[in-house]
Design a protein around this motif. Structure first.
Motif, PDB file in Angstrom:
ATOM      1  N   LEU A  82       0.820  -1.214   0.000  1.00 57.67           N
ATOM      2  CA  LEU A  82       0.000   0.000   0.000  1.00 57.67           C
ATOM      3  C   LEU A  82       0.850   1.259   0.000  1.00 57.67           C
ATOM      4  N   ASN A  83       0.349   2.301  -0.665  1.00 57.28           N
ATOM      5  CA  ASN A  83       0.992   3.607  -0.571  1.00 57.28           C
ATOM      6  C   ASN A  83       0.543   4.284   0.726  1.00 57.28           C
ATOM      7  N   PRO A  84       1.155   5.413   1.115  1.00 59.33           N
ATOM      8  CA  PRO A  84       0.825   6.023   2.415  1.00 59.33           C
ATOM      9  C   PRO A  84      -0.656   6.302   2.629  1.00 59.33           C
ATOM     10  N   ALA A  85      -1.345   6.802   1.619  1.00 57.89           N
ATOM     11  CA  ALA A  85      -2.769   7.111   1.777  1.00 57.89           C
ATOM     12  C   ALA A  85      -3.582   5.831   1.962  1.00 57.89           C
ATOM     13  N   GLU A  86      -3.259   4.821   1.188  1.00 61.00           N
ATOM     14  CA  GLU A  86      -3.961   3.541   1.311  1.00 61.00           C
ATOM     15  C   GLU A  86      -3.679   2.895   2.663  1.00 61.00           C
ATOM     16  N   LEU A  87      -2.443   3.042   3.140  1.00 62.32           N
ATOM     17  CA  LEU A  87      -2.092   2.462   4.434  1.00 62.32           C
ATOM     18  C   LEU A  87      -2.860   3.134   5.564  1.00 62.32           C
ATOM     19  N   ARG A  88      -2.997   4.445   5.503  1.00 65.44           N
ATOM     20  CA  ARG A  88      -3.774   5.143   6.533  1.00 65.44           C
ATOM     21  C   ARG A  88      -5.211   4.630   6.568  1.00 65.44           C
ATOM     22  N   ALA A  89      -5.793   4.404   5.405  1.00 65.59           N
ATOM     23  CA  ALA A  89      -7.169   3.893   5.349  1.00 65.59           C
ATOM     24  C   ALA A  89      -7.235   2.473   5.903  1.00 65.59           C
ATOM     25  N   ALA A  90      -6.242   1.640   5.581  1.00 72.94           N
ATOM     26  CA  ALA A  90      -6.235   0.253   6.061  1.00 72.94           C
ATOM     27  C   ALA A  90      -6.087   0.186   7.569  1.00 72.94           C
ATOM     28  N   ARG A  91      -5.317   1.104   8.129  1.00 70.83           N
ATOM     29  CA  ARG A  91      -5.079   1.078   9.581  1.00 70.83           C
ATOM     30  C   ARG A  91      -6.336   1.388  10.384  1.00 70.83           C
ATOM     31  N   ARG A  92      -7.334   1.988   9.762  1.00 71.59           N
ATOM     32  CA  ARG A  92      -8.581   2.242  10.485  1.00 71.59           C
ATOM     33  C   ARG A  92      -9.279   0.946  10.865  1.00 71.59           C
ATOM     34  N   ARG A  93      -8.943  -0.141  10.159  1.00 75.68           N
ATOM     35  CA  ARG A  93      -9.544  -1.443  10.463  1.00 75.68           C
ATOM     36  C   ARG A  93      -8.669  -2.265  11.412  1.00 75.68           C
ATOM     37  N   ILE A  94      -7.547  -1.653  11.863  1.00 70.04           N
ATOM     38  CA  ILE A  94      -6.602  -2.376  12.713  1.00 70.04           C
ATOM     39  C   ILE A  94      -6.331  -1.533  13.955  1.00 70.04           C
ATOM     40  N   GLY A  95      -7.006  -1.850  15.052  1.00 70.46           N
ATOM     41  CA  GLY A  95      -6.761  -1.127  16.298  1.00 70.46           C
ATOM     42  C   GLY A  95      -5.528  -1.680  17.002  1.00 70.46           C
ATOM     43  N   MET A  96      -4.932  -0.862  17.889  1.00 69.34           N
ATOM     44  CA  MET A  96      -3.742  -1.317  18.608  1.00 69.34           C
ATOM     45  C   MET A  96      -3.730  -0.730  20.002  1.00 69.34           C
ATOM     46  N   ILE A  97      -3.382  -1.590  20.986  1.00 65.69           N
ATOM     47  CA  ILE A  97      -3.200  -1.124  22.355  1.00 65.69           C
ATOM     48  C   ILE A  97      -1.790  -1.480  22.807  1.00 65.69           C
ATOM     49  N   PHE A  98      -1.281  -0.678  23.742  1.00 67.10           N
ATOM     50  CA  PHE A  98       0.132  -0.720  24.080  1.00 67.10           C
ATOM     51  C   PHE A  98       0.349  -1.026  25.561  1.00 67.10           C
ATOM     52  N   GLN A  99       1.573  -1.441  25.881  1.00 68.02           N
ATOM     53  CA  GLN A  99       1.928  -1.785  27.258  1.00 68.02           C
ATOM     54  C   GLN A  99       1.781  -0.586  28.194  1.00 68.02           C
ATOM     55  N   HIS A 100       2.243   0.581  27.742  1.00 66.92           N
ATOM     56  CA  HIS A 100       2.237   1.766  28.605  1.00 66.92           C
ATOM     57  C   HIS A 100       1.173   2.774  28.181  1.00 66.92           C
ATOM     58  N   PHE A 101       0.097   2.270  27.561  1.00 63.41           N
ATOM     59  CA  PHE A 101      -1.148   2.989  27.319  1.00 63.41           C
ATOM     60  C   PHE A 101      -1.054   4.034  26.206  1.00 63.41           C
ATOM     61  N   ASN A 102       0.057   4.833  26.150  1.00 64.00           N
ATOM     62  CA  ASN A 102       0.237   5.848  25.107  1.00 64.00           C
ATOM     63  C   ASN A 102      -0.925   6.826  25.016  1.00 64.00           C
ATOM     64  N   LEU A 103      -1.399   7.268  26.183  1.00 68.48           N
ATOM     65  CA  LEU A 103      -2.482   8.248  26.211  1.00 68.48           C
ATOM     66  C   LEU A 103      -1.920   9.665  26.170  1.00 68.48           C
ATOM     67  N   LEU A 104      -2.754  10.595  25.741  1.00 69.15           N
ATOM     68  CA  LEU A 104      -2.386  12.013  25.727  1.00 69.15           C
ATOM     69  C   LEU A 104      -2.718  12.592  27.095  1.00 69.15           C
ATOM     70  N   ASN A 105      -1.690  12.843  27.899  1.00 71.06           N
ATOM     71  CA  ASN A 105      -1.909  13.236  29.300  1.00 71.06           C
ATOM     72  C   ASN A 105      -2.586  14.587  29.451  1.00 71.06           C
TER      73      ASN A 105
END
Length: 329
Positions: free
Chosen positions: A72-95
């Protein structure tokens, strides 16, 4: 749902080249909870980040729902990532943002209407038990609540795949149980395909349908979780499963006894198979070690016994015929 074909990833530095993934082939079925385990440095995080191309492989191809992510090109990859959620060990929240705004963040990036964003965020906060925390900031929440916010954010765009990178490693045991129960519930209710990276074998035992064991960037063992846990073949898997369990002391074996390791699964776990066989074959037995637990909800029991007297060969044959897995020493 997810397919990796010959995926290789190398890192180069002044110290030389390190191969994080070495020609990995992997298939993950739709709706499965798939665990990937291994020691630190085995390549687990690189593998999961290759699925949504946070890490771009040096060779090989990655498919998600028959779409080749690696092409995928960058634009296509951004669209594909909407179907792929991700959670992280240290949460990665905006404090600096509220809980509501953290969950709303990916929706606003997509330019969703304000009313739609509010409805979706409130729905997710309610589902994940966070409805009363929307106006708070991450610093005001516990670790488990922060991870729930991370899960809500990952679900915001309605993904079909959820990637979990050591999602419970920073949590205490009680909170880990809570998050695993939540992931199990989301898998069953939403049909999510979940890929769970962890070094904690107990996490895999609790929620995973399938598991792959990584060592030095290669898959050394793979299969249904119950099969891999109850009959591990590779030394790495055996060693990881042995950690935290009390080692068997061979010195307690009665003289002249024949040792056998018995594995019961499903309803047979609660049946008195050993007593029945002992009566019919005349063997005496001593239970030297054992446990009863569950793997992905399926009960199982494992015990090491010493047979003395009677016909031990017949006892082993009868147990095997009754569906008990028997490994003799």
């Amino acid at each position: 749902m997810i397919r990796l074909e010959g995926v290789t990833r190398r890192y180069r530095s002044a110290a030389g080249e390190r191969i994080a993934l070495d020609g990995v082939d992997l298939e993950i079925g739709r709706g499965e909870v798939f665990g990937v385990v291994g020691r630190s440095g085995a390549g687990k995080s690189t593998l999961i980040r290759a699925i949504n191309r946070l890490e771009t492989p040096d060779a090989g191809r990655v498919f998600v729902d028959d779409q080749e992510i690696t092409a995928l090109n960058p634009a296509e990859l951004r669209a594909a990532r909407r179907r792929i959620g991700m959670i992280f060990q240290h949460f990665n929240l905006l404090n600096s943002k509220t809980i509501f705004d953290n969950v709303a963040f990916p929706l606003r990036l997509e330019g969703r209407p304000t009313a739609e964003v509010a409805a979706r965020v409130n729905e997710l906060l309610e589902r994940l038990g966070l409805a009363e925390h929307g106006r708070k900031h991450p610093a005001q929440l516990s670790g488990g609540q922060k991870q729930r916010v991370g899960i809500a954010r990952a679900l915001a765009c309605g993904p079909s795949v959820l990637l979990c990178d050591e999602a419970t490693s920073a949590l205490d045991p009680e909170t880990t149980d809570d998050i695993l129960a939540l992931l199990d519930q989301l898998n069953r209710e939403l049909g999510l395909t979940i890929v769970l990276i962890t070094h904690q074998m107990e996490v895999v035992r609790r929620v995973c349908d399938q598991v792959a064991v990584l060592k030095d960037g290669r898959i050394v063992e793979q299969g249904p979780t119950a099969d891999v846990f109850l009959h591990p073949k590779h030394p790495v898997t055996q060693a990881m499963l042995a950690e935290g369990e009390e080692a068997f002391d061979a010195s307690v074996t009665p003289p002249g006894a024949r040792l056998a390791r018995l594995t019961f699964r499903g309803a047979a776990t609660y049946e008195p198979e050993l007593s029945r066989v002992a009566r019919s074959t005349g063997v005496d037995y001593s239970i030297l070690s054992g446990r009863i637990s569950r793997i992905r909800g399926e009960p199982y029991g494992q015990m090491t016994v010493a047979f003395t007297g009677g016909d031990a060969e017949a006892a082993v044959a009868q147990l095997t015929a009754r569906g008990v897995a028997v490994e003799t020493a």
